[in-house]
Scaffold this motif. Sequence first.
Motif, short mmCIF file in Angstrom:
data_model
loop_
_atom_site.label_atom_id
_atom_site.label_comp_id
_atom_site.label_asym_id
_atom_site.label_seq_id
_atom_site.Cartn_x
_atom_site.Cartn_y
_atom_site.Cartn_z
N ARG A 168 94.78 75.43 18.11
CA ARG A 168 95.51 76.65 18.49
C ARG A 168 95.90 76.62 19.97
O ARG A 168 97.02 76.97 20.34
N HIS A 169 94.96 76.22 20.81
CA HIS A 169 95.24 76.14 22.25
C HIS A 169 96.35 75.13 22.52
O HIS A 169 97.31 75.42 23.26
N PHE A 170 96.22 73.95 21.96
CA PHE A 170 97.18 72.86 22.16
C PHE A 170 98.59 73.30 21.74
O PHE A 170 99.55 73.11 22.49
N THR A 171 98.70 73.88 20.55
CA THR A 171 100.02 74.27 20.07
C THR A 171 100.60 75.44 20.89
O THR A 171 101.80 75.48 21.12
N THR A 172 99.74 76.33 21.35
CA THR A 172 100.22 77.44 22.18
C THR A 172 100.76 76.91 23.51
O THR A 172 101.85 77.30 23.94
N VAL A 173 100.02 76.03 24.14
CA VAL A 173 100.45 75.48 25.42
C VAL A 173 101.76 74.71 25.27
O VAL A 173 102.70 74.88 26.06
N LEU A 174 101.86 73.89 24.24
CA LEU A 174 103.06 73.06 24.09
C LEU A 174 104.27 73.83 23.57
O LEU A 174 105.40 73.49 23.92
N ASN A 175 104.06 74.83 22.75
CA ASN A 175 105.19 75.46 22.06
C ASN A 175 105.63 76.80 22.64
O ASN A 175 106.47 77.46 22.05
N THR A 176 105.07 77.22 23.76
CA THR A 176 105.50 78.47 24.38
C THR A 176 105.95 78.20 25.81
O THR A 176 105.66 77.15 26.38
N GLY A 177 106.65 79.14 26.38
CA GLY A 177 107.11 79.01 27.76
C GLY A 177 108.51 78.41 27.83
O GLY A 177 109.16 78.15 26.81
N THR A 178 108.95 78.18 29.04
CA THR A 178 110.33 77.71 29.25
C THR A 178 110.42 76.21 29.52
O THR A 178 111.53 75.67 29.54
N VAL A 179 109.30 75.56 29.74
CA VAL A 179 109.31 74.12 30.01
C VAL A 179 109.40 73.38 28.67
O VAL A 179 108.66 73.67 27.73
N ASP A 180 110.30 72.40 28.60
CA ASP A 180 110.51 71.63 27.38
C ASP A 180 109.23 70.88 26.99
O ASP A 180 108.50 70.36 27.86
N ILE A 181 108.96 70.79 25.70
CA ILE A 181 107.75 70.14 25.19
C ILE A 181 107.68 68.68 25.63
O ILE A 181 106.60 68.17 25.94
N ARG A 182 108.81 67.99 25.68
CA ARG A 182 108.80 66.58 26.11
C ARG A 182 108.33 66.45 27.56
O ARG A 182 107.60 65.53 27.91
N LEU A 183 108.77 67.37 28.41
CA LEU A 183 108.34 67.35 29.82
C LEU A 183 106.84 67.63 29.92
O LEU A 183 106.14 66.97 30.69
N LYS A 184 106.36 68.58 29.13
CA LYS A 184 104.91 68.86 29.13
C LYS A 184 104.12 67.62 28.73
O LYS A 184 103.09 67.31 29.33
N GLU A 185 104.60 66.91 27.72
CA GLU A 185 103.92 65.68 27.28
C GLU A 185 103.94 64.61 28.39
O GLU A 185 102.94 63.94 28.63
N MET A 186 105.09 64.47 29.05
CA MET A 186 105.19 63.48 30.13
C MET A 186 104.26 63.83 31.29
O MET A 186 103.65 62.94 31.90
N VAL A 187 104.16 65.10 31.62
CA VAL A 187 103.25 65.53 32.69
C VAL A 187 101.81 65.18 32.31
O VAL A 187 101.04 64.68 33.14
N ALA A 188 101.43 65.43 31.06
CA ALA A 188 100.07 65.11 30.61
C ALA A 188 99.79 63.61 30.73
O ALA A 188 98.71 63.20 31.19
N VAL A 189 100.75 62.80 30.35
CA VAL A 189 100.56 61.34 30.45
C VAL A 189 100.44 60.93 31.91
O VAL A 189 99.57 60.14 32.28
N ARG A 190 101.31 61.48 32.77
CA ARG A 190 101.27 61.11 34.19
C ARG A 190 99.96 61.54 34.86
O ARG A 190 99.39 60.78 35.66
N VAL A 191 99.48 62.73 34.54
CA VAL A 191 98.21 63.19 35.11
C VAL A 191 97.09 62.25 34.67
O VAL A 191 96.22 61.89 35.46
N SER A 192 97.13 61.81 33.41
CA SER A 192 96.11 60.87 32.94
C SER A 192 96.18 59.56 33.71
O SER A 192 95.15 59.00 34.09
N GLN A 193 97.40 59.08 33.95
CA GLN A 193 97.56 57.85 34.73
C GLN A 193 97.02 58.01 36.14
O GLN A 193 96.31 57.14 36.64
N LEU A 194 97.36 59.11 36.79
CA LEU A 194 96.91 59.35 38.15
C LEU A 194 95.39 59.44 38.25
O LEU A 194 94.79 59.07 39.26
N ASN A 195 94.77 59.93 37.19
CA ASN A 195 93.30 60.04 37.16
C ASN A 195 92.64 58.80 36.57
O ASN A 195 91.44 58.78 36.33
N GLN A 196 93.45 57.75 36.36
CA GLN A 196 92.97 56.48 35.81
C GLN A 196 92.21 56.68 34.50
O GLN A 196 91.19 56.04 34.25
N CYS A 197 92.75 57.55 33.67
CA CYS A 197 92.16 57.81 32.37
C CYS A 197 92.65 56.74 31.40
O CYS A 197 93.85 56.63 31.12
#
Length: 80
Positions: free
Chosen positions: A49-78
């Motif tokens: 529920r949390h995941f779908t709410t974060v990704l599917n609401t707001g004005t930021v495109d879902i693809r951009l949200k996914e890219m931000v998540a990937v980049r944050v993971s890279q920066l944190n060496q995850c």
Amino acid sequence: MARIKPLTPQEVDQESKDIFEAFLKQRGNVPNMFRTLAHRPELLKTAFRHFTTVLNTGTVDIRLKEMVAVRVSQLNQCEY
């Protein structure tokens, strides 16, 4: 290698299967994080529920949200 085995659709209850099917329809796969959370269906349901709410609401495109998540993971060496 994971310490907790991610579950397959054949190993989960019906409510978890429904969540897995929603992921398959939306993304084409079920992320391992959610397959692992399926060991505790109440956590899986809440996280989904949390995941779908974060990704599917707001004005930021879902693809951009996914890219931000990937980049944050890279920066944190995850590695995940």
